[in-house]
Design a protein around this motif. Structure first.
Motif, short mmCIF file in Angstrom:
data_model
loop_
_atom_site.label_atom_id
_atom_site.label_comp_id
_atom_site.label_asym_id
_atom_site.label_seq_id
_atom_site.Cartn_x
_atom_site.Cartn_y
_atom_site.Cartn_z
N SER A 69 0.86 -1.19 0.00
CA SER A 69 0.00 0.00 0.00
C SER A 69 0.89 1.23 0.00
CB SER A 69 -0.94 0.01 1.21
OG SER A 69 -0.23 0.04 2.43
N GLY A 70 0.63 2.13 -0.92
CA GLY A 70 1.52 3.27 -1.11
C GLY A 70 1.16 4.46 -0.25
N PRO A 71 2.16 5.28 0.08
CA PRO A 71 1.93 6.45 0.92
C PRO A 71 1.48 7.67 0.12
CG PRO A 71 4.25 6.27 0.45
CD PRO A 71 3.59 5.08 -0.20
N ALA A 72 1.03 8.67 0.86
CA ALA A 72 0.73 9.96 0.26
C ALA A 72 2.01 10.60 -0.27
CB ALA A 72 0.07 10.88 1.29
N ALA A 73 1.84 11.50 -1.21
CA ALA A 73 2.99 12.22 -1.78
C ALA A 73 3.73 12.99 -0.70
CB ALA A 73 2.51 13.18 -2.86
N ARG A 74 5.02 13.20 -0.91
CA ARG A 74 5.80 14.02 0.02
C ARG A 74 5.30 15.45 0.06
NH1 ARG A 74 11.11 14.51 -1.87
NH2 ARG A 74 10.13 14.40 -3.91
N ALA A 75 4.62 15.85 -1.01
CA ALA A 75 4.08 17.21 -1.07
C ALA A 75 2.62 17.29 -0.63
CB ALA A 75 4.21 17.75 -2.50
N ALA A 76 2.07 16.21 -0.06
CA ALA A 76 0.67 16.23 0.38
C ALA A 76 0.46 17.34 1.39
CB ALA A 76 0.30 14.88 0.99
N ASP A 77 -0.66 18.04 1.26
CA ASP A 77 -0.92 19.24 2.08
C ASP A 77 -2.33 19.16 2.66
OD1 ASP A 77 -1.27 21.76 3.16
OD2 ASP A 77 -0.35 22.81 1.48
N ILE A 96 -5.03 10.42 -4.98
CA ILE A 96 -4.06 9.44 -5.50
C ILE A 96 -2.84 9.38 -4.59
CG2 ILE A 96 -2.57 8.86 -7.44
CD1 ILE A 96 -4.56 10.33 -9.27
N THR A 97 -2.54 8.20 -4.10
CA THR A 97 -1.31 7.93 -3.36
C THR A 97 -0.40 7.07 -4.24
OG1 THR A 97 -2.36 6.03 -2.31
CG2 THR A 97 -2.44 8.12 -1.11
N VAL A 98 0.82 6.83 -3.79
CA VAL A 98 1.73 5.99 -4.56
C VAL A 98 1.07 4.64 -4.84
CG1 VAL A 98 3.92 4.73 -4.52
CG2 VAL A 98 3.81 7.08 -3.66
N PRO A 99 1.00 4.22 -6.09
CA PRO A 99 0.41 2.92 -6.41
C PRO A 99 1.37 1.79 -6.07
CG PRO A 99 1.15 4.00 -8.42
CD PRO A 99 1.40 4.96 -7.31
N GLY A 100 1.00 0.95 -5.12
CA GLY A 100 1.93 -0.07 -4.64
C GLY A 100 1.85 -1.40 -5.34
N LEU A 101 0.85 -1.60 -6.18
CA LEU A 101 0.53 -2.93 -6.70
C LEU A 101 1.70 -3.60 -7.42
CD1 LEU A 101 -2.73 -4.07 -8.35
CD2 LEU A 101 -0.63 -4.31 -9.64
N VAL A 102 2.35 -2.92 -8.33
CA VAL A 102 3.43 -3.57 -9.11
C VAL A 102 4.58 -3.96 -8.19
CG1 VAL A 102 5.06 -3.29 -11.00
CG2 VAL A 102 2.74 -2.41 -11.24
#
Length: 524
Positions: A69-77, A96-102
């Motif tokens: 499961s991917g995290p929020a962007a470093r620039a998330a506000d 949209i967060t980092v897509p972790g699937l692949v």
């Protein structure tokens, strides 16, 4: 004796898994081939731009939890979003967060797949390039999302061939996605996170207003840990630890055992429904990324918490407790796929991948053909909430793969779609399996799920399939719940997949008729 079993929610995916077994692959190879195919044929439920959780059991009996499961962007506000509203948006670039699937596939392949990496993508690439026939579930999702599809050029280009929304039986081709799959096959899974493909994906997403950048992708790896394991009567239930909601399943089963309830799918259904509602209430208040918020499993599974749940659920079931206050705003319902696979050597996989809401964020990046999830919609914007949106933080997650052991031996591999109702569906399926039903009967049996979804619905709303046992329906009503009829085999009640392993190793499997899939038990 059968040497393998696989169950998925879509027939092309099941066929891809069977082909992997027949080509000499094991349960990991079959699960990967099926999972990749589903990213083509079931885009309303999963995509390369989504997340993944899985449990992988080795022939020696060791189980690994894969959290992709991917995290929020470093620039998330969070402050900027709070200035626009009190809650997270449901769709769009901010979800949209980092897509972790692949990266999850990469981890699974490394845990013991025997076929080459590129072979896992063969069936998916052919389906994307040559096309596949749209099934009932996808056709209904396209019809429901007409406005959102029309508003996004990427979705419109894929799901409205010839300018018309695809309907059941339409042949759907995805040439951009086929090119992406070929790149991944040739260059490996890290090509999704680093290099030209990743750069094209990020360029398209940033043009749409998404905060992710190339460093967010390049820094991501799936997390491999021990599973959450909890003894429930004679069974050991294994699932994913937080930020997964997996803890809710052993919590409900432990409370059932402590209560002495004799008929949780009949006369005690109101009690079980309230147990599950209370668990969901705790998830919404406390579940979060354990890397950012300390997680105390005793707060979920300790004896004091279990006793409290039993007391409160018993009072509700007897009509002695007030209804919960407040209403539920409309939130994503949860669109997900489950693949379960077992082989003759004892490997087992329960794999869950998802875009969260149907068609995720409603953004498909045109250059890559990658549909993006909206997992960020599950973040809170309440300051100080454990699941508050923050840079690099993973959202609380609904996904929960499940393996079940008895006396150290694998007994069941389970998975389901169902959004916030995963634990509810697993509870009902597992209770039926333990009562002696075969997997097909257990996943096809009538179900109910608790929780408000539409605007104005309370959390004690219960969607009840029309053929649910009248005794169970009466028990739910006696508990003061709010039943809503949803027909027979309703997708409101998820898509469950199950494999049972008998003490002598014999395999049986079932695939939910609420989906478009199938279960195969075969010999080589």
């Amino acid at each position: 004796m059968p040497e393998y079993a696989i169950a998925t929610p879509q027939l092309d995916a099941t066929a891809a898994g069977v082909a992997a077994f027949e080509a000499g692959g094991n349960a990991l190879d079959a699960a990967l081939a099926a999972a990749a195919a589903l990213c083509v044929t079931y885009p309303h439920n999963c995509a390369l731009g989504g997340d993944l959780f899985a449990l992988v059991r080795s022939p020696e009996g060791e189980t690994t939890s894969v959290n992709a499961s991917g995290p929020a962007a470093r620039a998330a506000d969070a402050d900027a979003l709070r200035a626009r509203g009190a809650t997270m948006p449901v769709t769009g670039p901010d979800t949209i967060t980092v897509p972790g699937l692949v990266a999850g596939w990469e981890a699974l392949h490394g845990l013991g797949a025997v076929r080459p990496w590129d072979a896992a993508l063969d069936a998916a690439t052919a389906l994307a390039s040559d096309g596949f026939a749209v099934g009932r579930s996808l056709a209904e999702a396209i019809d429901d999302a007409r406005a959102g599809i029309a508003a996004d050029p990427g979705l419109r280009g894929v799901l409205t061939p010839g300018g018309r929304p695809a309907t059941e039986g339409t042949t759907l081709r995805q040439p951009a996605l086929a090119r992406t799959l070929r790149t991944l096959a040739a260059d490996g899974p890290r090509a999704f996170y680093e290099g030209p493909l990743a750069e094209r994906l990020i360029a398209g997403l940033r043009a749409a207003g998404c905060a992710l950048d190339t460093d967010d992708l390049a820094g991501f790896r799936a997390e491999l840990t021990a599973p959450l394991r909890h003894r429930c009567g004679e069974l050991d239930v294994l699932t994913s630890p937080p930020n997964s909601s997996g803890v809710l399943l052993p919590q409900a089963l432990a409370a059932l055992a402590a209560s002495g309830a004799q008929d949780p799918l009949g006369a005690d259904a109101g009690f079980l429904a309230e147990l599950l509602r209370l668990g969901a209430e705790q998830r919404d208040a406390q579940l979060a990324d354990p890397r950012a918020t300390l997680t105390d499993l005793d707060a979920w599974l300790g004896s004091e918490r279990i006793a409290e749940l039993v007391r409160r659920a018993r009072a509700r079931a007897q009509g002695d407790a007030p209804a919960p206050s407040g209403e539920r705003s409309a939130r994503p319902g949860g669109d997900t796929i489950a693949v379960v696979a077992v082989d003759a050597e004892g490997r087992a996989v329960s794999l869950i991948q998802s875009v969260f809401h149907s068609l995720g964020s409603l953004l498909l990046e045109p250059a890559t053909g990658v549909l993006m999830h909206n997992r960020g919609a599950f973040f809170s914007l309440v300051p100080g909430h454990p699941n508050e949106l923050a840079p690099g933080r993973r959202p609380a997650h609904t996904l929960m793969p499940v393996l079940v052991e008895r006396d150290g031996a694998l007994r069941y591999a389970l998975g389901t779609m169902g959004g916030k109702a995963h634990a509810q569906i697993h509870s009902q399926v597992l209770l039926r399996l333990e009562a002696g039903e075969d997997p097909q009967a257990a996943v096809a049996a009538p179900r109910w799920v608790v929780g408000g979804v539409e605007v104005g619905e309370r959390d004690d709303t219960v969607r009840v399939e029309d053929d649910v046992d009248p005794v169970a329906r009466a028990a739910i009503e006696r508990a003061g719940m709010r039943p809503v009829a949803v027909g027979v085999h309703s997708e409101w009640c998820g898509h469950a997949q199950a494999i049972s392993v008998a003490p002598d190793g014999a395999l049986t499997a079932g695939s939910d008729p609420r989906a478009d899939g199938g279960a195969v038990v075969g010999t080589l």
